[in-house]
Design a protein around this motif. Structure first.
Motif, PDB file in Angstrom:
ATOM      1  N   UNK A  11       0.813  -1.216   0.000  1.00  0.00           N
ATOM      2  CA  UNK A  11       0.000   0.000   0.000  1.00  0.00           C
ATOM      3  C   UNK A  11       0.847   1.266   0.000  1.00  0.00           C
ATOM      4  N   UNK A  12       2.065   1.201   0.522  1.00  0.00           N
ATOM      5  CA  UNK A  12       2.911   2.397   0.571  1.00  0.00           C
ATOM      6  C   UNK A  12       3.669   2.632  -0.725  1.00  0.00           C
ATOM      7  N   UNK A  13       3.564   1.709  -1.672  1.00  0.00           N
ATOM      8  CA  UNK A  13       4.242   1.889  -2.939  1.00  0.00           C
ATOM      9  C   UNK A  13       3.523   2.876  -3.838  1.00  0.00           C
ATOM     10  N   UNK A  14       4.142   3.148  -4.963  1.00  0.00           N
ATOM     11  CA  UNK A  14       3.580   4.105  -5.927  1.00  0.00           C
ATOM     12  C   UNK A  14       2.145   3.750  -6.296  1.00  0.00           C
ATOM     13  N   UNK A  15       1.912   2.531  -6.737  1.00  0.00           N
ATOM     14  CA  UNK A  15       0.578   2.126  -7.164  1.00  0.00           C
ATOM     15  C   UNK A  15      -0.381   2.046  -5.988  1.00  0.00           C
ATOM     16  N   UNK A  16       0.092   1.521  -4.863  1.00  0.00           N
ATOM     17  CA  UNK A  16      -0.759   1.305  -3.711  1.00  0.00           C
ATOM     18  C   UNK A  16      -1.433   2.558  -3.211  1.00  0.00           C
ATOM     19  N   UNK A  32      -4.100  -1.587   4.914  1.00  0.00           N
ATOM     20  CA  UNK A  32      -2.875  -1.714   4.144  1.00  0.00           C
ATOM     21  C   UNK A  32      -1.883  -2.669   4.763  1.00  0.00           C
ATOM     22  N   UNK A  33      -1.092  -3.303   3.906  1.00  0.00           N
ATOM     23  CA  UNK A  33      -0.028  -4.195   4.344  1.00  0.00           C
ATOM     24  C   UNK A  33       1.256  -3.767   3.648  1.00  0.00           C
ATOM     25  N   UNK A  34       2.337  -3.690   4.412  1.00  0.00           N
ATOM     26  CA  UNK A  34       3.623  -3.336   3.835  1.00  0.00           C
ATOM     27  C   UNK A  34       4.748  -3.883   4.681  1.00  0.00           C
ATOM     28  N   UNK A  35       5.947  -3.803   4.158  1.00  0.00           N
ATOM     29  CA  UNK A  35       7.106  -4.332   4.876  1.00  0.00           C
ATOM     30  C   UNK A  35       7.828  -3.276   5.693  1.00  0.00           C
ATOM     31  N   UNK A  36       7.409  -2.002   5.552  1.00  0.00           N
ATOM     32  CA  UNK A  36       8.042  -0.905   6.289  1.00  0.00           C
ATOM     33  C   UNK A  36       7.130  -0.433   7.418  1.00  0.00           C
ATOM     34  N   UNK A  37       7.730   0.061   8.516  1.00  0.00           N
ATOM     35  CA  UNK A  37       6.898   0.453   9.658  1.00  0.00           C
ATOM     36  C   UNK A  37       6.008   1.657   9.423  1.00  0.00           C
ATOM     37  N   UNK A  70      -3.440  -7.289  -4.465  1.00  0.00           N
ATOM     38  CA  UNK A  70      -2.061  -7.695  -4.150  1.00  0.00           C
ATOM     39  C   UNK A  70      -1.096  -7.001  -5.105  1.00  0.00           C
ATOM     40  N   UNK A  71      -0.475  -5.945  -4.595  1.00  0.00           N
ATOM     41  CA  UNK A  71       0.473  -5.145  -5.373  1.00  0.00           C
ATOM     42  C   UNK A  71       1.910  -5.350  -4.922  1.00  0.00           C
ATOM     43  N   UNK A  72       2.104  -5.877  -3.725  1.00  0.00           N
ATOM     44  CA  UNK A  72       3.450  -5.983  -3.171  1.00  0.00           C
ATOM     45  C   UNK A  72       4.304  -6.899  -4.029  1.00  0.00           C
ATOM     46  N   UNK A  83      17.248 -13.620  -7.555  1.00  0.00           N
ATOM     47  CA  UNK A  83      16.585 -14.528  -6.619  1.00  0.00           C
ATOM     48  C   UNK A  83      15.404 -13.858  -5.924  1.00  0.00           C
ATOM     49  N   UNK A  84      15.542 -12.549  -5.685  1.00  0.00           N
ATOM     50  CA  UNK A  84      14.493 -11.833  -4.963  1.00  0.00           C
ATOM     51  C   UNK A  84      13.184 -11.816  -5.745  1.00  0.00           C
ATOM     52  N   UNK A  85      13.258 -11.780  -7.087  1.00  0.00           N
ATOM     53  CA  UNK A  85      12.026 -11.829  -7.877  1.00  0.00           C
ATOM     54  C   UNK A  85      11.208 -13.063  -7.520  1.00  0.00           C
ATOM     55  N   UNK A  86      11.864 -14.193  -7.415  1.00  0.00           N
ATOM     56  CA  UNK A  86      11.162 -15.449  -7.170  1.00  0.00           C
ATOM     57  C   UNK A  86      10.720 -15.564  -5.706  1.00  0.00           C
ATOM     58  N   UNK A  87      11.564 -15.121  -4.801  1.00  0.00           N
ATOM     59  CA  UNK A  87      11.182 -15.183  -3.379  1.00  0.00           C
ATOM     60  C   UNK A  87       9.949 -14.333  -3.117  1.00  0.00           C
ATOM     61  N   UNK A  88       9.976 -13.109  -3.578  1.00  0.00           N
ATOM     62  CA  UNK A  88       8.909 -12.166  -3.239  1.00  0.00           C
ATOM     63  C   UNK A  88       7.693 -12.352  -4.145  1.00  0.00           C
TER      64      UNK A  88
END
Length: 298
Positions: A11-16, A32-37, A70-72, A83-88
């Motif tokens: 949600x904190x991203x550009x599109x979100x 909203x859900x995000x990985x940052x506080x 789901x935008x994250x 590798x991060x593409x596949x993990x996330x």
């Protein structure tokens, strides 16, 4: 009457931020859900990593969303960690779907943002959803894998897959092409270094994209894969000419080999006919209007 509740990941991203504003303006209670506080402008915000399955289950159980957007994910094709593409994008999405399926409160619609990059380089002309997928980089492969994985959950979740083509607007990172170009014009730079200039892209306005996502949530064509695009491809040269007119001056354009990616897709133009069949009349503003908005933003 209680408002329907939407959970937006990333949600904190550009599109979100634009999707949140669109849903709020049309009567949704947005969480909203995000990985940052930090929580941006969404009051109901939860911090959780997509790779932390237990945390995701906790958040979903608390939110009990009626719909999910789901935008994250990792969206920059030139991101250095393949590798991060596949993990996330793949494993993270699977964790989210598992949490939703186990929550005991079935959402009415789950919209997953994939990418038109899955079409790759091998098909010319205007691409419909029936065009074969030929992903040309790890980002696109991860998104196509996510689509296939998501179909395993269709018996448990009402999933819709959106394939957005390029889109832009105020607030997008300068690591993306159009914001980079606009920023150079705003600074009245004398030169700009670009990568592949001989590419054509189908650009939409992020505000129109947010509207398309909201309307897809409302009709929820379960199992559908839907292009979100303008239907018109513009060359980098055309974009530079538009910016010359908007700004009143021109820059020297230099090709930097370091920015040229062999896996770049040369031409991407999509058909939005299926989207319009599903949601009714829908259009994105002309690219000139979007670029003018970006150039003159305070």
């Amino acid at each position: 009457m209680e408002k329907p509740r939407a959970l937006i990941t990333g949600v904190n991203g550009f599109t979100g931020q634009y999707v949140a504003a669109e849903l709020q303006a049309h009567g949704w209670d947005v969480m909203g859900l995000g990985s940052q506080p930090e929580n941006g402008s969404v009051p109901g915000y939860y911090c959780a990593d997509l790779l932390d399955a237990a945390s995701l289950r906790t958040v979903v159980a608390q939110v009990r969303p009626d719909a999910v957007v789901h935008l994250a994910g990792i969206a920059f094709v030139g991101h250095g960690d393949a590798d991060a593409f596949y993990r996330v994008n793949l494993v993270g999405t699977r964790n989210l779907l598992a949490a939703l399926a186990q929550a005991g409160h079935a959402p009415q619609c789950v919209l997953l943002a994939s990418s038109a990059n899955v079409y790759g380089n091998s098909t010319e002309g205007v691409l419909t959803e029936a065009a074969p997928a030929h992903p040309a980089n790890d980002y696109a492969v991860s998104k196509l894998a996510m689509e296939h994985m998501a179909r395993l959950w269709l018996d448990r979740l009402p999933i819709v897959i959106a394939r957005p083509f390029n889109y832009t607007g105020v607030g997008q990172s300068e690591s993306f092409l159009l914001p980079k170009i606009v920023a150079h014009y705003r600074r009245r730079a004398s030169t700009i270094e670009l990568g592949n200039i001989d590419v054509w892209r189908d650009f939409s306005d992020v505000r129109a994209l947010a509207q398309a996502y909201r309307r897809l949530l409302e009709v929820c064509p379960v199992g559908a894969t839907v292009n979100v695009c303008s239907g018109h491809a513009r060359s980098i040269g055309e974009i530079l000419n538009i910016m010359n007119r908007i700004s009143g001056y021109s820059m020297d354009v230099q090709v930097n080999p370091a920015y040229v990616r062999a896996s770049d897709v040369r031409s991407l133009c999509g058909s939005n006919d299926f989207l319009r069949q599903l949601v009714g009349e829908w259009n994105t503003p002309p690219l000139e209007e979007t670029l003018d908005w970006m150039f003159n933003a305070s």
